[in-house]
Design a protein around this motif. Structure first.
Motif, mmCIF file in Angstrom:
data_model
loop_
_atom_site.group_PDB
_atom_site.id
_atom_site.type_symbol
_atom_site.label_atom_id
_atom_site.label_comp_id
_atom_site.label_asym_id
_atom_site.label_seq_id
_atom_site.Cartn_x
_atom_site.Cartn_y
_atom_site.Cartn_z
ATOM 1 N N ILE A 49 0.828 -1.205 0.000
ATOM 2 C CA ILE A 49 0.000 0.000 0.000
ATOM 3 C C ILE A 49 0.864 1.258 0.000
ATOM 4 C CG2 ILE A 49 -1.653 1.339 1.359
ATOM 5 C CD1 ILE A 49 -2.923 -1.326 2.217
ATOM 6 N N LYS A 50 1.899 1.265 0.838
ATOM 7 C CA LYS A 50 2.782 2.438 0.904
ATOM 8 C C LYS A 50 3.522 2.643 -0.412
ATOM 9 C CE LYS A 50 3.425 2.233 5.915
ATOM 10 N NZ LYS A 50 4.350 1.847 7.020
ATOM 11 N N GLU A 79 -5.511 5.340 6.538
ATOM 12 C CA GLU A 79 -6.060 4.133 7.152
ATOM 13 C C GLU A 79 -7.329 4.451 7.927
ATOM 14 O OE1 GLU A 79 -4.737 0.301 9.924
ATOM 15 O OE2 GLU A 79 -3.263 1.859 9.448
ATOM 16 N N PHE A 135 -8.290 0.036 -0.156
ATOM 17 C CA PHE A 135 -7.361 -1.083 0.042
ATOM 18 C C PHE A 135 -7.692 -1.788 1.351
ATOM 19 C CE2 PHE A 135 -5.017 1.827 -2.707
ATOM 20 C CZ PHE A 135 -4.529 0.962 -3.673
ATOM 21 N N PHE A 159 -2.313 7.435 1.263
ATOM 22 C CA PHE A 159 -3.091 6.413 1.975
ATOM 23 C C PHE A 159 -3.569 6.932 3.324
ATOM 24 C CE2 PHE A 159 -3.233 2.668 4.892
ATOM 25 C CZ PHE A 159 -4.349 2.060 4.323
ATOM 26 N N SER A 203 -8.769 6.745 -7.020
ATOM 27 C CA SER A 203 -8.881 6.310 -5.624
ATOM 28 C C SER A 203 -9.268 4.835 -5.551
ATOM 29 C CB SER A 203 -9.943 7.141 -4.891
ATOM 30 O OG SER A 203 -9.549 8.488 -4.807
ATOM 31 N N CYS A 218 0.682 3.837 -3.008
ATOM 32 C CA CYS A 218 -0.043 5.081 -2.736
ATOM 33 C C CYS A 218 0.817 6.209 -2.190
ATOM 34 C CB CYS A 218 -1.170 4.811 -1.737
ATOM 35 S SG CYS A 218 -2.313 3.535 -2.250
ATOM 36 N N GLY A 276 -6.703 5.124 -0.628
ATOM 37 C CA GLY A 276 -5.441 5.567 -1.202
ATOM 38 C C GLY A 276 -5.590 5.767 -2.694
#
Length: 317
Positions: free
Chosen positions: A74-75, A84, A111, A82, A108, A78, A102
């Motif tokens: 994810i990091k 959370e 996730f 991102f 968009s 995005c 994200g």
């Protein structure tokens, strides 16, 4: 870098190569030709080893301690976009299941995925990637939010299974997973599922229903882990290699059985050996798949999704 048993020849050659370079730096001896030979041998050995992996060896690679986890993907995909989101609005926030919004480029995505830990402390914090019922309910809450705002969903599957504790059963583990499967099958937004490591049992299915399901080359997807299968059938974990072969759990098996829609190739040496290359491959797969799904009629997309799962396991004698 940690090495698995079958990767030891690679480790030895890398050590030889490092020593060769050190000799060249510390003396006037020309080691260029020797280093080139070792490098060539190293590449040949890597190709030979990773070309002929057994199902059990792929299971081992899927659990490699340096393999990227959900938050790593994810990091990488995005960056700072991102955000959370937490909690199931009923019990608590399950740290084994993470999710949030994200962007990849200008698009968009919601996730969602299981998250494992990197050391003893974080593994306990993340409950070894085994979600409780509230984790699956949080995932469903986020999916419904994505549906409401027309945002596509991307799920990353990486779990040894849903948490099997007494308290999880008391809070309705089975119902939570079944509810997710039911709701995901008719969710009015595109769903892309990627199995990035372990895809075991109902723990994987709880976020594993998608319009398109992909497996990383060295991931696995099965109703049970090889060790648990071995312990049931042979009363011992010693037959885990045989169990892994019989379970047909590799990405190639998934394609043959029409359980998954595609395989994402990993760099030579596995995802842990070239994280950036793996992230790029996953990014490209998500973007191309979304471009394929985004213009489909919602009703047709849902019917196709339902038919896909209804046809699994159907055979003619």
């Amino acid at each position: 870098m940690e090495y698995l048993d079958f990767e030891m020849p690679i480790k030895e050659l890398k050590e030889q190569l490092a020593k060769c370079y050190d000799i060249g730096k510390e003396s006037d001896v020309d080691v260029t030709e020797t280093c080139s030979k070792i490098e060539k041998k190293l590449e040949e050995t890597k190709k030979e080893i990773y070309k002929n992996l057994t199902p059990w060896q792929r299971v081992q690679l899927s659990r490699h301690p340096n393999r990227p986890y959900t938050l790593d993907y994810i990091k990488a995909l995005c960056g700072d976009t991102f955000m959370e989101l937490h909690g199931d609005r009923s019990v608590k926030d399950d740290k084994a299941m993470i999710g949030g919004l994200g962007k990849i480029g200008d698009q968009s995505f919601m996730f969602i995925g299981q998250q494992k830990g990197y050391n003893t402390k974080t593994r306990q914090y993340r409950n070894f990637g085994m979600a409780n019922p509230e984790g699956y309910r949080k995932a469903l809450r986020l999916m419904r939010m994505a549906e409401k705002f027309g945002i596509p969903v991307v799920t990353f599957v990486d779990t040894p299974g849903a948490y099997p504790g007494l308290e999880a059963e008391e809070r309705g583990q089975g119902e939570a997973i079944a509810r997710n499967i039911f709701e995901m099958s008719r969710l009015k937004t595109p769903i892309i599922t990627i199995i990035i490591g372990e895809g075991a049992s109902g723990g994987a299915l709880g976020i594993g229903v998608g319009d398109k399901v992909f497996m990383l080359e060295n991931s696995w997807y099965s109703v049970i882990s090889p060790e648990n299968c071995s312990s049931i059938l042979w009363r011992s974990w010693e037959q885990k290699e045989k169990a892994a072969e019989a379970l047909k759990l590799t990405a190639n098996d998934g394609m043959k059985l029409k359980i998954v829609d595609g395989i994402i190739k990993e760099p030579s040496g596995g995802a842990h050996s070239d994280r950036e290359g793996t992230f790029e491959a996953v990014r490209n797969q998500i973007v191309s798949t979304y471009n394929e799904l985004k213009n489909l009629d919602i009703t047709k997309m849902i019917n196709t999704r339902m038919d896909k799962y209804a046809n699994m396991g159907v055979f003619k004698e």
